[in-house]
Design a protein around this motif. Structure first.
Motif, PDB file in Angstrom:
ATOM      1  N   THR A  76      -3.904  -5.784  -2.717  1.00  0.00           N
ATOM      2  CA  THR A  76      -3.650  -7.234  -1.594  1.00  0.00           C
ATOM      3  C   THR A  76      -4.481  -8.639  -2.357  1.00  0.00           C
ATOM      4  O   THR A  76      -4.746  -8.608  -3.522  1.00  0.00           O
ATOM      5  N   ASP A  81     -13.519  -0.924  -4.440  1.00  0.00           N
ATOM      6  CA  ASP A  81     -12.588  -2.263  -5.008  1.00  0.00           C
ATOM      7  C   ASP A  81     -12.018  -2.563  -6.577  1.00  0.00           C
ATOM      8  O   ASP A  81     -13.543  -2.555  -7.073  1.00  0.00           O
ATOM      9  N   TYR A 127      -7.227  -4.041  10.121  1.00  0.00           N
ATOM     10  CA  TYR A 127      -8.424  -3.244   9.673  1.00  0.00           C
ATOM     11  C   TYR A 127      -9.807  -4.664   8.942  1.00  0.00           C
ATOM     12  O   TYR A 127      -9.070  -6.093   9.337  1.00  0.00           O
ATOM     13  N   TRP A 141     -17.501  -2.172  -3.335  1.00  0.00           N
ATOM     14  CA  TRP A 141     -17.191  -0.950  -2.748  1.00  0.00           C
ATOM     15  C   TRP A 141     -17.267  -2.049  -1.370  1.00  0.00           C
ATOM     16  O   TRP A 141     -18.645  -2.943  -1.020  1.00  0.00           O
ATOM     17  N   THR A 142     -16.647  -1.473   0.090  1.00  0.00           N
ATOM     18  CA  THR A 142     -16.670  -1.974   0.666  1.00  0.00           C
ATOM     19  C   THR A 142     -16.883  -0.919   1.610  1.00  0.00           C
ATOM     20  O   THR A 142     -16.360  -0.063   1.888  1.00  0.00           O
ATOM     21  N   TYR A 143     -16.869  -1.492   3.610  1.00  0.00           N
ATOM     22  CA  TYR A 143     -16.323  -0.614   4.338  1.00  0.00           C
ATOM     23  C   TYR A 143     -16.157  -1.464   5.410  1.00  0.00           C
ATOM     24  O   TYR A 143     -17.142  -2.785   5.736  1.00  0.00           O
ATOM     25  N   HIS A 182      -6.991  -1.585  -4.220  1.00  0.00           N
ATOM     26  CA  HIS A 182      -8.516  -0.670  -3.243  1.00  0.00           C
ATOM     27  C   HIS A 182      -7.970   0.652  -3.367  1.00  0.00           C
ATOM     28  O   HIS A 182      -7.267   0.587  -2.681  1.00  0.00           O
ATOM     29  N   GLN A 238       0.932  -0.998  -0.192  1.00  0.00           N
ATOM     30  CA  GLN A 238       0.505  -0.053   0.381  1.00  0.00           C
ATOM     31  C   GLN A 238       1.173   1.462   0.246  1.00  0.00           C
ATOM     32  O   GLN A 238       2.080   1.241   0.518  1.00  0.00           O
ATOM     33  N   TYR A 286     -13.504   2.979   7.625  1.00  0.00           N
ATOM     34  CA  TYR A 286     -13.006   3.428   7.001  1.00  0.00           C
ATOM     35  C   TYR A 286     -14.379   2.823   5.521  1.00  0.00           C
ATOM     36  O   TYR A 286     -14.848   2.147   5.206  1.00  0.00           O
ATOM     37  N   SER A 306     -13.973   1.720   1.140  1.00  0.00           N
ATOM     38  CA  SER A 306     -12.791   1.338   0.301  1.00  0.00           C
ATOM     39  C   SER A 306     -13.380   0.723  -0.905  1.00  0.00           C
ATOM     40  O   SER A 306     -14.607  -0.193  -0.845  1.00  0.00           O
ATOM     41  N   SER A 333     -13.670  -5.536   6.866  1.00  0.00           N
ATOM     42  CA  SER A 333     -14.749  -4.813   6.915  1.00  0.00           C
ATOM     43  C   SER A 333     -15.533  -5.345   7.009  1.00  0.00           C
ATOM     44  O   SER A 333     -15.508  -6.878   7.747  1.00  0.00           O
ATOM     45  N   ILE A 362      -8.567   3.515  -0.369  1.00  0.00           N
ATOM     46  CA  ILE A 362      -9.278   3.621   1.397  1.00  0.00           C
ATOM     47  C   ILE A 362      -8.942   5.150   1.321  1.00  0.00           C
ATOM     48  O   ILE A 362      -8.236   5.595   1.254  1.00  0.00           O
TER      49      ILE A 362
END
Length: 229
Positions: free
Chosen positions: A76, A131, A204, A181-183, A101, A52, A127, A129, A206, A103
């Motif tokens: 990732t 993706d 982190y 997308w995720t969080y 990602h 990252q 956060y 993200s 999700s 982020i």
């Protein structure tokens, strides 16, 4: 007008004790997916390594509390045995998932100043993200006559094939696409040395599933080093 003047008068004491700091950082991550449905997901070979790079901005208040955000690009990797969600057979026995990602974190922290040249900052937060595919990933599939072969796939596109089940019937195994997308939540610890050099470790996990079919939620560790302006 009186309310506006009063608002700025209240801000003056706060601004005299607050300051912005800016960090750039880069490093490695160790990531995987977890699932509450053990019949549908099985980890292979533990966490995989990615990388990252990004930047943070922090706003420190009078009593050493901080509010921080930023933007990070991360790649990732994970490897799993997956089902198609319809049977208990692992029709995708060795599935690589490589994702990129963007982020955006939002964290609250506290600056513990041991001395002028050393600070520790624990923090927690959320956060979001965005993706997308990191090129093509490797995927194993069962072949006619036994054993398996390898092909490539894009996790955001999904994958479908017909595994050999029996001579009297056919079956289509489908691996559904990953979400764009995720969080989730994150927490970590940042060390600041000689006012400018940083070492940052974050965990982190999700909350929103990255792939609903196998109940997959991404989690991992990020280790970064950087420079503070």
């Amino acid at each position: 007008m009186k309310q506006i003047i009063l608002f700025f008068m209240l801000l003056l004491p706060l601004s005299s004790f607050a300051q912005f700091t800016y960090d750039i950082k880069a490093g490695v991550n160790f990531s995987h997916f977890k699932s509450s449905q053990n019949t549908e997901e099985k980890q292979v070979d533990g966490m995989k390594t990615g990388f990252q790079i990004g930047a943070d901005v922090s706003y420190e208040f009078k009593r050493h509390w901080l509010l921080s955000s930023g933007l990070m690009f991360a790649q990732t990797r994970s490897t799993m045995n997956l089902t198609d969600g319809m049977t208990y057979g692992y029709f995708f026995p060795h599935t690589d998932v490589e994702l990129n990602h963007f982020i955006i974190p939002l964290k609250v922290g506290y600056n513990v100043r041991f001395c002028e040249d050393f600070q520790l900052i624990p923090s927690v937060g959320w956060y979001g993200s965005i993706d997308f595919n990191a090129g093509k990933s490797s995927l194993a599939f069962f072949k006619e006559g036994g054993g398996w072969g390898y092909t490539t796939w894009k996790p955001m596109n999904g994958y479908t094939y017909e595994p050999p089940v029996s001579e009297s019937q056919s079956y289509t195994a489908t691996l559904s696409p990953f979400r764009h997308w995720t969080y989730g939540v994150m927490g970590g610890l940042k060390a600041v040395v000689c006012k400018h050099y940083i070492v940052n470790l974050d965990y982190y996990e999700s909350i929103k599933k990255g792939q609903k079919q196998n109940d997959l939620r991404n989690y991992g560790l990020q280790l970064s080093v950087g420079y503070r302006f």
